[in-house]
Design an enzyme around this catalytic site. Structure first.
Site, PDB file in Angstrom:
ATOM      1  N   LYS A 285      44.652  38.900  34.965  1.00 28.83           N
ATOM      2  CA  LYS A 285      43.851  39.825  34.178  1.00 28.83           C
ATOM      3  C   LYS A 285      45.155  40.422  33.212  1.00 28.83           C
ATOM      4  O   LYS A 285      45.765  41.234  33.761  1.00 28.83           O
ATOM      5  CB  LYS A 285      43.064  41.022  35.018  1.00 28.83           C
ATOM      6  CG  LYS A 285      42.534  41.964  34.104  1.00 28.83           C
ATOM      7  CD  LYS A 285      41.767  43.137  34.822  1.00 28.83           C
ATOM      8  CE  LYS A 285      41.079  43.923  33.940  1.00 28.83           C
ATOM      9  NZ  LYS A 285      40.400  44.899  34.741  1.00 28.83           N
ATOM     10  N   LYS A 338      41.225  36.673  32.757  1.00 34.09           N
ATOM     11  CA  LYS A 338      40.626  37.428  31.693  1.00 34.09           C
ATOM     12  C   LYS A 338      41.522  37.989  30.772  1.00 34.09           C
ATOM     13  O   LYS A 338      42.719  38.452  31.392  1.00 34.09           O
ATOM     14  CB  LYS A 338      39.818  38.545  32.583  1.00 34.09           C
ATOM     15  CG  LYS A 338      39.206  39.736  31.707  1.00 34.09           C
ATOM     16  CD  LYS A 338      38.779  40.878  32.535  1.00 34.09           C
ATOM     17  CE  LYS A 338      38.004  41.782  31.489  1.00 34.09           C
ATOM     18  NZ  LYS A 338      37.411  42.858  32.408  1.00 34.09           N
TER      19      LYS A 338
END
Length: 418
Positions: A285, A338
């Site tokens: 992320k 992400k």
């Protein structure tokens, strides 16, 4: 013996002899001619004159009688005026041959999209009414009793059966340590129980992080000097994950990026008997600027500073392998990248280096850019939406968390979602 077979096409009245010879014997009869007609001129002309297509039964009868259609002409239509006359290139391979028709293109398509590949993020709040999210056209904070149920019904109608929940928590319930995150009667546990009661076969993913519950807006507990505390935060996250599992969550998804939290969550879940609850770790992320609209949706911007001491540097690639190796060793069941489309190289990196399923999150910024450009007629929004999802799949993602999930699934199953 020598015999000749003549193939005759009624369309061009040309007879082509094919002669073959066998060894003659005393009993060999005189040579004979066999005529096989490739087409029945009268039958073909009759069908053409009537302007109708022959039925399957008529075609079968004609085939039994030896009346086959004439082959298509080998000649090609001419190019436009000025097209050069050239000798064809001597090519062993012409890849365009496999792209020359829709049927061939479909047969050789390497990557496919299905509603089963989608996880639909749902924003929920305590209110009864749905509240539109300004930065994310078409998305709402859903009233947890009514709007939420309606959205899940519509998604299931087009084959989307997986959902991830993101809560908008009232400021009065936020605290520096995010204790509301593990309240068994909080918004998320109540929503899980409601959805599981009405749709027992759906898969519910949850977000495990403190930022929606923190008065500081960070994913972890903030020390007086501004440092995000790692191990103390993990302790809180374990209680949050167990609370979600107790409510009926199928997959808990730590998005906080604290070190060691996957192993700690696995141990905490197992200790409470939740051996079948999966962990989808936000493995890579990044501290991305693409999250802006999401933070508006949940009012979860950090009160100070940024998240760069725990989320990954967008410039880094190899670091994703360190995170993936650690999460896999600690018991993660799914690895997530992400954002999605800007990080397809990282998706491919994890796909090539792990046997675990790979998830990708097509985040709010990606969604809003495509939506805005489509509204302004700068792009064909629907086609770009589908292409972006296909690219994420092609990079190696098994599942995609996307705000487009219901709309894209509707297109895939031929039913426009509303």
């Amino acid at each position: 013996m020598a015999s000749s077979i003549f193939f005759s096409s009624a369309a061009n009245a040309v007879t082509v002899p094919i002669r073959f010879t066998a060894t003659a014997t005393a009993a060999t009869p005189t040579p004979r001619l066999v005529l096989v007609r490739a087409n029945n001129a009268s039958a073909s002309a009759s069908a053409s004159a009537s302007g109708r297509t022959r039925t399957l039964e008529e075609c079968e009868a004609a085939a039994v009688a030896g009346n086959f259609p004439a082959p298509p002409p080998h000649s090609k239509p001419p190019g436009p005026k000025g097209t050069p006359l050239i000798k064809p290139l001597d090519l062993t391979r012409r890849p365009r041959r496999n792209r020359k028709s829709p049927t061939l293109r479909s047969a050789f398509q390497e990557t496919t999209l299905s509603p089963a590949n989608f996880v639909l993020p749902l924003f929920i709040h305590e209110g009864e009414e749905d509240a539109p999210i300004g930065a994310m056209p078409g998305c709402f904070r859903l009233g947890w009793r009514h709007g939420l149920i309606d959205e899940v019904y519509k998604a299931r109608d087009v084959g989307v059966n997986s959902f991830v929940l993101f809560p908008k928590i009232p400021d009065a319930l936020k605290s520096p340590t995010g204790d509301e995150a593990y309240n068994d009667n909080g918004l998320v546990p109540r929503t899980i129980r409601l959805l599981k009661d009405k749709f027992p076969d759906i898969v519910i993913y949850t977000d495990v992080a403190l930022d929606p519950y923190s008065s500081d807006g960070h994913d972890g507990i903030v020390r007086e000097d501004g440092v995000i505390m790692n191990d103390e935060t993990v302790h809180q996250l374990c209680k949050q994950a167990v609370s979600q599992a107790r409510a009926g969550a199928d997959v808990v998804s730590p998005s906080d990026m604290m070190d060691g939290r996957v192993g700690a969550l696995r141990a905490a879940l197992d200790a409470e008997g939740f051996h079948d609850v999966s962990i989808m770790s936000y493995t890579a992320k990044y501290a991305s600027a693409f999250y802006g609209p999401f933070r508006e949706a949940l009012d979860s911007n950090p009160r100070f500073g940024d998240k760069k001491t725990y989320q990954m540097n967008p410039a880094n690639y190899r670091e994703a392998l360190i995170e993936a190796e650690a999460d896999g060793a600690e018991g993660a069941d799914i690895l997530l990248v992400k954002p999605g489309l800007p990080y397809t190289d990282v998706i491919r990196l994890l796909r090539d280096n792990s046997a675990l399923p790979i998830a990708a999150y097509q985040v709010s910024g990606e969604y809003s850019m495509i939506k805005a450009a489509g509204v302004l007629k700068m792009i064909d929004g629907e086609r770009v939406m589908m292409e972006s999802l296909m690219c994420i799949r092609r990079a190696g993602a098994d599942i995609i968390l996307s705000y487009f999930a219901r709309q894209a699934a509707g297109i895939l199953c031929g039913a426009k979602s509303n």
